[in-house]
Design a protein around this motif. Structure first.
Motif, PDB file in Angstrom:
ATOM      1  N   ARG A  21      46.399  35.657  52.955  1.00  0.00           N
ATOM      2  CA  ARG A  21      47.509  36.118  52.127  1.00  0.00           C
ATOM      3  C   ARG A  21      47.932  35.050  51.137  1.00  0.00           C
ATOM      4  N   SER A  22      47.910  33.787  51.593  1.00  0.00           N
ATOM      5  CA  SER A  22      48.269  32.688  50.715  1.00  0.00           C
ATOM      6  C   SER A  22      47.272  32.557  49.575  1.00  0.00           C
ATOM      7  N   ASP A  23      45.976  32.699  49.882  1.00  0.00           N
ATOM      8  CA  ASP A  23      44.954  32.629  48.839  1.00  0.00           C
ATOM      9  C   ASP A  23      45.119  33.772  47.841  1.00  0.00           C
ATOM     10  N   ALA A  24      45.405  34.964  48.356  1.00  0.00           N
ATOM     11  CA  ALA A  24      45.578  36.122  47.469  1.00  0.00           C
ATOM     12  C   ALA A  24      46.767  35.919  46.538  1.00  0.00           C
ATOM     13  N   ALA A  25      47.853  35.377  47.078  1.00  0.00           N
ATOM     14  CA  ALA A  25      49.031  35.121  46.246  1.00  0.00           C
ATOM     15  C   ALA A  25      48.733  34.067  45.186  1.00  0.00           C
ATOM     16  N   ARG A  59      46.679  35.663  42.496  1.00  0.00           N
ATOM     17  CA  ARG A  59      47.524  36.514  41.657  1.00  0.00           C
ATOM     18  C   ARG A  59      48.316  35.679  40.667  1.00  0.00           C
ATOM     19  N   ASP A  60      48.894  34.578  41.124  1.00  0.00           N
ATOM     20  CA  ASP A  60      49.669  33.718  40.223  1.00  0.00           C
ATOM     21  C   ASP A  60      48.782  33.142  39.128  1.00  0.00           C
ATOM     22  N   ARG A  61      47.554  32.726  39.486  1.00  0.00           N
ATOM     23  CA  ARG A  61      46.647  32.185  38.476  1.00  0.00           C
ATOM     24  C   ARG A  61      46.256  33.254  37.466  1.00  0.00           C
ATOM     25  N   LEU A  62      46.038  34.457  37.945  1.00  0.00           N
ATOM     26  CA  LEU A  62      45.671  35.552  37.046  1.00  0.00           C
ATOM     27  C   LEU A  62      46.793  35.862  36.058  1.00  0.00           C
ATOM     28  N   TYR A 106      40.017  42.615  39.420  1.00  0.00           N
ATOM     29  CA  TYR A 106      40.153  44.064  39.580  1.00  0.00           C
ATOM     30  C   TYR A 106      40.720  44.447  40.955  1.00  0.00           C
ATOM     31  N   ARG A 107      40.561  43.597  41.945  1.00  0.00           N
ATOM     32  CA  ARG A 107      41.203  43.890  43.236  1.00  0.00           C
ATOM     33  C   ARG A 107      42.719  43.825  43.104  1.00  0.00           C
ATOM     34  N   HIS A 108      43.203  42.885  42.297  1.00  0.00           N
ATOM     35  CA  HIS A 108      44.651  42.770  42.110  1.00  0.00           C
ATOM     36  C   HIS A 108      45.163  43.782  41.080  1.00  0.00           C
ATOM     37  N   TYR A 109      44.399  43.966  40.004  1.00  0.00           N
ATOM     38  CA  TYR A 109      44.839  44.817  38.895  1.00  0.00           C
ATOM     39  C   TYR A 109      43.660  45.707  38.498  1.00  0.00           C
TER      40      TYR A 109
END
Length: 242
Positions: A10-14, A17-20, A52-55
């Protein structure tokens, strides 16, 4: 062990997302909202699949950028509304924050995409309500005229957050312009304002409708009429003896 691994994921995903969002903010401001998604992913340092997984769509990415921007502005507006100081000082702090965070804002009044989903409209409404609370305080203090609206403040913030070319030290220049603007909010100055201030409803109606026509270009000046050619001087009559 499983819980620890799940938290790490979850931390990596967050973090991704912030980098994106950070990369997309820079890319959209630089290249416009049609910037290739692969460019955004590359500048974020992640694969296109992660993007694309995030957006899943470009629209989803642009909506996330708008939401992030509105939340930033809402935070500044709420801080201004909760400030115990004079209303004009609170409005100055709000404009200063918008100027300072200008490179992070992807919003319609800054040339960004228009988003009309209920959550975004609610964020815009919350921004207006927070600013209206500051204006109400100013009216009670006698430092803000009754004609001044939240739309006036929002539009000024959008103007000051868009640097002009060839202006050195935009932050200082914009903050100075903000102070000059705020000095004109007093009732005596507001009495002779042209027209009426825009309300939240006015701004939403403009966002929901088709883009307005561009400002008419100045008509070119007609060329000066060419001077009529001067007739040749008559030949001198021959004198006697010639």
């Amino acid at each position: 062990m499983r819980t620890t691994r799940h938290r790490a994921l979850r931390s990596d995903a967050a973090a991704n997302r912030d980098r994106l969002l950070a990369a997309a903010t820079v890319a959209v401001r630089r290249d416009g909202e049609k910037v290739p998604m692969a460019t955004v992913a590359g500048e974020a340092g992640v694969g296109v699949g992660t993007l694309y997984r995030h957006y899943p769509t470009r629209e989803a990415l642009l909506a996330a950028l708008a939401t992030q921007s509105y939340e930033l502005v809402l935070s500044a507006a709420r801080q201004a509304a909760m400030s115990p100081g004079p209303a004009v000082t609170s409005l100055g702090a709000f404009l200063d924050e918008v100027i300072r965070r200008r490179d992070e804002l992807i919003l319609p009044l800054h040339g960004g995409p228009v988003t009309l989903d209920p959550d975004t409209v609610a964020l815009r409404d919350a921004i207006s309500q927070a600013i209206e609370r500051v204006l109400a305080k100013g009216r009670a203090e006698g430092t803000v005229g009754t004609e001044v609206t939240s739309g006036d403040i929002i539009i000024m913030g959008a103007l000051l957050a868009q640097p002009l070319p060839y202006v050195p030290d935009w932050e200082q220049t914009a903050r100075r312009a903000a102070r000059i603007y705020l000095a004109g909010l007093a009732p005596a100055s507001a009495r002779d304002l042209p027209g009426t201030g825009l309300t939240r409803a006015d701004l939403e109606a403009e966002l929901a409708g088709p883009p307005g026509p561009p400002a008419p270009a100045s008509a070119p000046r007609p060329p000066a009429p060419a001077s009529a050619p001067r007739p040749p001087a008559p030949a001198s009559a021959p004198g006697p003896g010639r």
